[in-house]
Design an enzyme around this catalytic site. Structure first.
Site, mmCIF file in Angstrom:
data_model
loop_
_atom_site.group_PDB
_atom_site.id
_atom_site.type_symbol
_atom_site.label_atom_id
_atom_site.label_comp_id
_atom_site.label_asym_id
_atom_site.label_seq_id
_atom_site.Cartn_x
_atom_site.Cartn_y
_atom_site.Cartn_z
ATOM 1 C CD GLU A 177 -2.756 1.323 2.448
ATOM 2 O OE1 GLU A 177 -2.665 0.458 3.341
ATOM 3 O OE2 GLU A 177 -3.580 2.257 2.474
ATOM 4 C CE LYS A 219 -6.056 -0.204 1.840
ATOM 5 N NZ LYS A 219 -6.748 -0.799 2.979
HETATM 6 P P1 13P Z 1 -9.389 4.178 4.255
HETATM 7 O O1 13P Z 1 -10.219 3.443 3.230
HETATM 8 O O2 13P Z 1 -10.198 4.782 5.360
HETATM 9 O O3 13P Z 1 -8.396 5.109 3.624
HETATM 10 O O4 13P Z 1 -8.530 3.069 5.007
HETATM 11 C C1 13P Z 1 -7.940 2.084 4.280
HETATM 12 C C2 13P Z 1 -6.657 1.716 4.895
HETATM 13 O O5 13P Z 1 -6.456 0.584 5.287
HETATM 14 C C3 13P Z 1 -5.600 2.731 4.992
HETATM 15 O O6 13P Z 1 -4.388 2.126 5.317
#
Ligand code: 13P
Length: 340
Positions: A177, A219
């Site tokens: 991510e 992600k």
């Molecule tokens: P949000 O969808 O609230 O941004 O959170 C997702 C997430 O896991 C951020 O690390």
């Protein structure tokens, strides 16, 4: 490493019509969420809230996996059933956040690097034994005057690749991510430029560190205008720019891309995902891994009151169902009015 097992898990995480619930808020972040409904941030209340979500009837129809926080993966429900067992019984794969948060990056004022690599090999082995089959590590890239620097992009993507390699050694699917943050007055053009540069660096680092892309999930943020930018890109522009950005940077060996919501409203996050999937065939599954955009209405409906549990579960079920439809471009905003 059990490559076949990881590839099967990665594909199950992005199975048709399904996406991921991010319920891995750190203690500090869940405190903010509970503060917003005037509920005290105790271990009991954090558990009660997560149990409510995980026990939602039919959750497995729309949710393939849940990202847990370290405290949560060790917790049991009110009746003593481990929360992990509740998820597995519902056909949902347990996952775990393993990073230790973003800290200031030395020598780079205003920029951050995510920590948590020390001891990670041992923690991953423990989490696997506890039932986790995928993990998450979030890197934070801020946009501002003169930032991000290539130094911070390289430091963050290098750490993401080290984490991903350790996950695969432990037979755990890494969710990588790299979040380009939407806070700020930057244009959608600037978001696209920074997201492309970050993803290029990420896939170079993953290649160099011998990560098998077929056993990973990306992600990312969507390509959106900064939240304080005067000119906001509309749904179609966000969809077009985000797909263009991924076509240029994300290899088709990656089985799926699961977006974070990053501060978008629930309905915006669903509409954006829907527009992207409505546009025709893509090289990867395009799904969701939302935190706030799956939970905001449910949290509000609950308000910490036991008598509101069913209303909160209905709100969560509705959001999950709307995002499930957006996976195939079948979401219609009119369905929101009916539910309300
Ligand atoms: P949000 O969808 O609230 O941004 O959170 C997702 C997430 O896991 C951020 O690390």
């Amino acid at each position: 490493m059990a490559l076949d097992e990881m590839i099967a898990v990665a594909n199950a995480m992005v199975a048709p019509g399904k996406g991921i619930l991010a319920a891995d808020e750190s203690t500090g972040t869940i405190k903010k969420r509970l503060d917003s409904i005037s509920v005290e941030c105790t271990e009991h209340n954090r558990r009660a809230y997560r149990e409510l979500l995980f026990r939602t009837e039919g959750i497995g129809d729309y949710i393939s996996g849940v990202i847990l926080f370290d405290e949560t993966i060790r917790q049991s429900a009110e009746d003593g059933t481990p929360l992990v067992a509740i998820l597995k019984d519902a056909g949902v794969i347990p996952g775990i956040k393993v990073d230790a948060g973003a800290k200031p990056l030395a020598g780079a004022p205003g920029e951050k690097v995510t920590e948590g690599l020390d001891g990670l090999r041992d923690r991953l082995a423990e989490y696997y034994d506890m039932g986790a089959r995928f993990a998450k590590w979030r890197a934070v890239i801020d946009i501002g005057a003169g930032i991000p620097s290539s130094y911070s992009i390289d430091a963050n993507t290098h750490a993401l690749a080290r984490y991903a390699a350790l996950c695969q050694e432990a037979s755990i699917v890494p969710i990588v991510e790299p979040e380009v943050i939407m806070d700020g007055s930057h244009t959608v053009d600037r978001c696209q430029e920074v997201t492309e540069a970050t993803l290029m660096a990420l896939y170079k680092a993953l290649f160099e560190q011998r990560v098998v892309l077929e056993g990973t999930i990306l992600k990312p943020n969507m390509v959106v205008s900064g939240s304080d930018c005067a000119e906001q890109a509309g749904v179609e522009e966000v969809a077009e720019r985000t797909i263009a950005c991924f076509n240029r940077t994300v290899p088709s060996a990656v089985p799926g891309i699961c977006f974070l919501s990053g501060g978008q409203s629930e309905e915006e996050a669903t509409a954006h995902l829907n527009a992207m999937n409505a546009g025709g065939p893509l090289p990867w599954e395009l799904s969701f891994s939302y935190g706030r955009a799956l939970q905001a209405s449910a949290l509000k409906a609950w308000g910490g009151q036991p008598e509101n549990v069913q209303r909160a579960q209905a709100a969560f079920h509705h959001r999950a169902q709307m995002n499930s439809r957006a996976r195939s471009g079948d979401y219609n905003p009119a369905a929101e009015q009916k539910a309300a």
